[in-house]
Design a protein around this motif. Structure first.
Motif, PDB file in Angstrom:
ATOM      1  N   LEU A 184      66.642  53.976  32.384  1.00  0.00           N
ATOM      2  CA  LEU A 184      65.466  54.470  33.101  1.00  0.00           C
ATOM      3  C   LEU A 184      64.226  53.672  32.708  1.00  0.00           C
ATOM      4  N   LEU A 185      64.047  53.444  31.409  1.00  0.00           N
ATOM      5  CA  LEU A 185      62.901  52.671  30.942  1.00  0.00           C
ATOM      6  C   LEU A 185      62.946  51.250  31.491  1.00  0.00           C
ATOM      7  N   ALA A 186      64.143  50.677  31.545  1.00  0.00           N
ATOM      8  CA  ALA A 186      64.270  49.315  32.059  1.00  0.00           C
ATOM      9  C   ALA A 186      63.853  49.256  33.522  1.00  0.00           C
ATOM     10  N   GLY A 187      64.231  50.282  34.304  1.00  0.00           N
ATOM     11  CA  GLY A 187      63.829  50.312  35.708  1.00  0.00           C
ATOM     12  C   GLY A 187      62.324  50.426  35.873  1.00  0.00           C
ATOM     13  N   VAL A 188      61.708  51.289  35.078  1.00  0.00           N
ATOM     14  CA  VAL A 188      60.251  51.434  35.130  1.00  0.00           C
ATOM     15  C   VAL A 188      59.577  50.141  34.706  1.00  0.00           C
ATOM     16  N   ALA A 189      60.111  49.527  33.647  1.00  0.00           N
ATOM     17  CA  ALA A 189      59.522  48.278  33.155  1.00  0.00           C
ATOM     18  C   ALA A 189      59.587  47.193  34.223  1.00  0.00           C
ATOM     19  N   HIS A 190      60.707  47.117  34.926  1.00  0.00           N
ATOM     20  CA  HIS A 190      60.852  46.094  35.963  1.00  0.00           C
ATOM     21  C   HIS A 190      59.805  46.277  37.065  1.00  0.00           C
ATOM     22  N   GLU A 191      59.537  47.524  37.451  1.00  0.00           N
ATOM     23  CA  GLU A 191      58.555  47.780  38.490  1.00  0.00           C
ATOM     24  C   GLU A 191      57.137  47.435  38.031  1.00  0.00           C
ATOM     25  N   LEU A 192      56.900  47.462  36.721  1.00  0.00           N
ATOM     26  CA  LEU A 192      55.566  47.160  36.198  1.00  0.00           C
ATOM     27  C   LEU A 192      55.336  45.665  35.996  1.00  0.00           C
ATOM     28  N   ASN A 193      56.404  44.875  35.980  1.00  0.00           N
ATOM     29  CA  ASN A 193      56.278  43.471  35.593  1.00  0.00           C
ATOM     30  C   ASN A 193      55.352  42.676  36.501  1.00  0.00           C
ATOM     31  N   ASN A 194      55.523  42.782  37.819  1.00  0.00           N
ATOM     32  CA  ASN A 194      54.685  41.988  38.722  1.00  0.00           C
ATOM     33  C   ASN A 194      53.204  42.327  38.616  1.00  0.00           C
ATOM     34  N   PRO A 195      52.810  43.614  38.738  1.00  0.00           N
ATOM     35  CA  PRO A 195      51.370  43.900  38.620  1.00  0.00           C
ATOM     36  C   PRO A 195      50.801  43.549  37.251  1.00  0.00           C
ATOM     37  N   LEU A 196      51.591  43.725  36.189  1.00  0.00           N
ATOM     38  CA  LEU A 196      51.088  43.365  34.859  1.00  0.00           C
ATOM     39  C   LEU A 196      50.855  41.868  34.744  1.00  0.00           C
ATOM     40  N   SER A 197      51.749  41.083  35.314  1.00  0.00           N
ATOM     41  CA  SER A 197      51.561  39.628  35.273  1.00  0.00           C
ATOM     42  C   SER A 197      50.257  39.235  35.948  1.00  0.00           C
ATOM     43  N   ILE A 198      49.968  39.874  37.077  1.00  0.00           N
ATOM     44  CA  ILE A 198      48.741  39.552  37.809  1.00  0.00           C
ATOM     45  C   ILE A 198      47.510  39.978  37.016  1.00  0.00           C
ATOM     46  N   VAL A 199      47.538  41.183  36.420  1.00  0.00           N
ATOM     47  CA  VAL A 199      46.385  41.665  35.651  1.00  0.00           C
ATOM     48  C   VAL A 199      46.128  40.746  34.460  1.00  0.00           C
ATOM     49  N   ILE A 200      47.187  40.393  33.726  1.00  0.00           N
ATOM     50  CA  ILE A 200      47.007  39.540  32.546  1.00  0.00           C
ATOM     51  C   ILE A 200      46.458  38.179  32.936  1.00  0.00           C
ATOM     52  N   GLY A 201      47.074  37.568  33.930  1.00  0.00           N
ATOM     53  CA  GLY A 201      46.641  36.231  34.326  1.00  0.00           C
ATOM     54  C   GLY A 201      45.229  36.202  34.875  1.00  0.00           C
ATOM     55  N   GLN A 202      44.899  37.145  35.752  1.00  0.00           N
ATOM     56  CA  GLN A 202      43.567  37.152  36.347  1.00  0.00           C
ATOM     57  C   GLN A 202      42.490  37.503  35.323  1.00  0.00           C
ATOM     58  N   ALA A 203      42.830  38.394  34.357  1.00  0.00           N
ATOM     59  CA  ALA A 203      41.860  38.723  33.309  1.00  0.00           C
ATOM     60  C   ALA A 203      41.547  37.491  32.460  1.00  0.00           C
ATOM     61  N   LEU A 204      42.584  36.712  32.166  1.00  0.00           N
ATOM     62  CA  LEU A 204      42.369  35.481  31.403  1.00  0.00           C
ATOM     63  C   LEU A 204      41.506  34.499  32.175  1.00  0.00           C
ATOM     64  N   MET A 205      41.804  34.336  33.456  1.00  0.00           N
ATOM     65  CA  MET A 205      41.007  33.416  34.269  1.00  0.00           C
ATOM     66  C   MET A 205      39.551  33.894  34.363  1.00  0.00           C
ATOM     67  N   LEU A 206      39.369  35.210  34.502  1.00  0.00           N
ATOM     68  CA  LEU A 206      38.016  35.765  34.576  1.00  0.00           C
ATOM     69  C   LEU A 206      37.251  35.503  33.288  1.00  0.00           C
ATOM     70  N   ARG A 207      37.919  35.711  32.170  1.00  0.00           N
ATOM     71  CA  ARG A 207      37.247  35.497  30.882  1.00  0.00           C
ATOM     72  C   ARG A 207      36.861  34.037  30.702  1.00  0.00           C
ATOM     73  N   GLU A 208      37.770  33.128  31.027  1.00  0.00           N
ATOM     74  CA  GLU A 208      37.482  31.708  30.840  1.00  0.00           C
ATOM     75  C   GLU A 208      36.372  31.248  31.778  1.00  0.00           C
ATOM     76  N   ALA A 209      36.395  31.753  33.018  1.00  0.00           N
ATOM     77  CA  ALA A 209      35.341  31.360  33.962  1.00  0.00           C
ATOM     78  C   ALA A 209      33.979  31.882  33.517  1.00  0.00           C
ATOM     79  N   ALA A 210      33.947  33.115  33.014  1.00  0.00           N
ATOM     80  CA  ALA A 210      32.673  33.678  32.555  1.00  0.00           C
ATOM     81  C   ALA A 210      32.165  32.946  31.325  1.00  0.00           C
ATOM     82  N   GLN A 211      33.062  32.567  30.417  1.00  0.00           N
ATOM     83  CA  GLN A 211      32.644  31.852  29.217  1.00  0.00           C
ATOM     84  C   GLN A 211      32.045  30.495  29.551  1.00  0.00           C
ATOM     85  N   SER A 212      32.565  29.858  30.591  1.00  0.00           N
ATOM     86  CA  SER A 212      32.042  28.541  30.963  1.00  0.00           C
ATOM     87  C   SER A 212      30.616  28.610  31.498  1.00  0.00           C
ATOM     88  N   HIS A 213      30.189  29.800  31.971  1.00  0.00           N
ATOM     89  CA  HIS A 213      28.829  29.963  32.495  1.00  0.00           C
ATOM     90  C   HIS A 213      27.920  30.741  31.550  1.00  0.00           C
TER      91      HIS A 213
END
Length: 431
Positions: free
Chosen positions: A61-90
């Protein structure tokens, strides 16, 4: 009956023998202790099997829930990193961007924590060995208390810690130890919520150099654990908490994680006027820690920026494909996106790629079909492909991964995960 007054269970069988006016009887006594001990062992094994089956079902059950969370988590992590780096550059031009960078960093930290929890769930379901590295216990304790600081403060709980800064490091899985310590502190917090002030939690750590172990004690001044249930608190699904508050798996999972590190998690004997005291004992392996540190330094020394090369990203999730493309462009790649295996075949036929990142499950040509086509039409490119997926528990995906031998990037991923795989495949291709 024994001399101490305890009873011995026996079976008495009386049989009439002989004939005539004088009746004779024979009596047979059988000690029932061996039979009852055997029956108790059978019942215990049956209960253990039942609990293991429930844990296995929970893992799925946990594995199924984890699989459903993987795509949105990847997007949140990646976009948060890009946001932080872009803000730091300015930030040097506008102080408001410094605040944006801090907010991005907080989002990234929280999302990374969620991603690590998801990976713990998946590791539990797969029953794989922990990924171990150098762990500093003082830092681990600080991170747990920081995570729980708001809840502890609003509950009026005072936390005292006696954790020397010079404790020897451990060779362990940091996220798993974090999970165990977090669970024990949360349990202590919940035990104190109905108690009058003062409410206290204590965390004490000591190193036993003679035994080469590190001991960590988490205690509270709550009601403690009643004698009647002390032997059952580590049983899966056993809980004294109200419905909806506890599931009864926290202590069972925590003990399993500690034992997987060759350690122990125990409930200490009750002390007058004290609450529950849980003791964690973990081994100190200095040689393995030194080797791990050398490996980490070697990996850090190999970091470099990849020269301009072409990457093909094959994923039907547009957001995931876009995020991978942005990460690879920052690594110096010229990126093209294909939304299916059929589309990827056309892209490769038009122009070869130095690196291919491909999803496994897609409509209109999945990852395995694309890999098989590549093996026939462009076999020299099969050592340049890695698969990005969150479905590594599926039997089909598992068989394909074993057959192909290609690197796997599990969702949720980080930019560092992508960089390491890109380095590996481009180096292999160059060799």
């Amino acid at each position: 009956m024994r001399a101490d007054g305890s009873r011995i269970p026996v079976e008495l069988a009386i049989t009439a023998v002989g004939s005539g006016p004088s009746a004779l009887f024979t009596a047979h006594l059988r000690d029932l202790r061996p039979a009852r001990e055997a029956q108790a062992q059978i019942e215990g094994q049956r209960e253990a099997l039942y609990q293991n089956e429930k844990l296995a079902a929970l893992g799925s059950l946990l594995a199924g829930v984890a699989h459903e969370l993987n795509n949105p988590l990847s997007i949140v992590i990646g976009q948060a990193l890009m946001l932080r780096e872009a803000a730091q550059s300015h930030a040097s031009f506008d102080k408001h961007f410094e605040e944006f960078a801090e907010r991005g960093a907080k989002i990234e930290t929280a999302a990374n924590r969620c991603a690590r929890i998801v990976k713990v769930f998946l590791a539990m379901a797969r029953q794989r060995e922990a990924e171990r590295g150098r762990v500093e216990i003082p830092d681990l304790v600080e991170r747990v208390l920081e995570l729980l600081s708001y809840g502890l403060r609003t509950a009026g709980i005072e936390v005292t810690k006696d954790v020397p800064a010079d404790l020897p490091p451990l060779l362990a899985d940091s996220d798993q130890l974090h999970q165990v310590l977090l669970n024990l502190v949360v349990n202590a917090k919940q035990a104190l919520e109905a108690q009058p002030a003062p409410r206290r939690i204590s965390i004490v750590a000591r190193a036993d150099q003679a035994a080469q172990t590190l001991d960590l004690h988490i205690s509270d001044n709550g009601p403690g654990v009643p004698d009647a249930i002390r032997s059952r608190i580590f049983d899966p699904f056993f809980t004294t908490k109200p419905q909806g508050v506890g599931t009864g798996i926290g202590l069972a999972v925590s003990r399993g994680l500690i034992e997987s590190h060759a350690g122990s998690l125990t409930l200490e004997p009750p002390q007058p006027g004290a609450g529950a005291v849980f003791a964690i004992r973990l081994p100190i392996d200095a040689l393995s820690i030194e080797n791990a540190a050398v490996d980490e330094n070697a990996a850090a020394a190999t970091q470099r920026t990849i020269k301009q090369r072409r990457a093909l990203i094959v994923d039907d999730e547009v957001e995931i494909a876009g995020l991978l493309g942005e990460i690879l462009r920052r690594l110096g790649f010229d990126c093209e996106i294909a939304t299916s295996g059929d589309h990827a075949k056309q892209a490769i036929a038009a122009r070869p790629a130095d690196l291919i990142l491909c999803d496994i499950r897609m409509p209109n040509g999945d990852g395995p079909a694309f890999y098989d086509w590549l093996s026939v039409e462009h076999p020299q490119m099969t050592n340049r492909i890695a698969f990005v997926t969150g479905d590594v528990l599926g039997p089909g995906a598992d068989r394909f991964i074993a057959r192909s031998g290609c690197p796997i990037i599990e969702k949720p991923f980080t930019p560092e995960d992508i960089r390491l795989v890109a380095d590996l495949l481009c180096d292999d291709a160059a060799a």
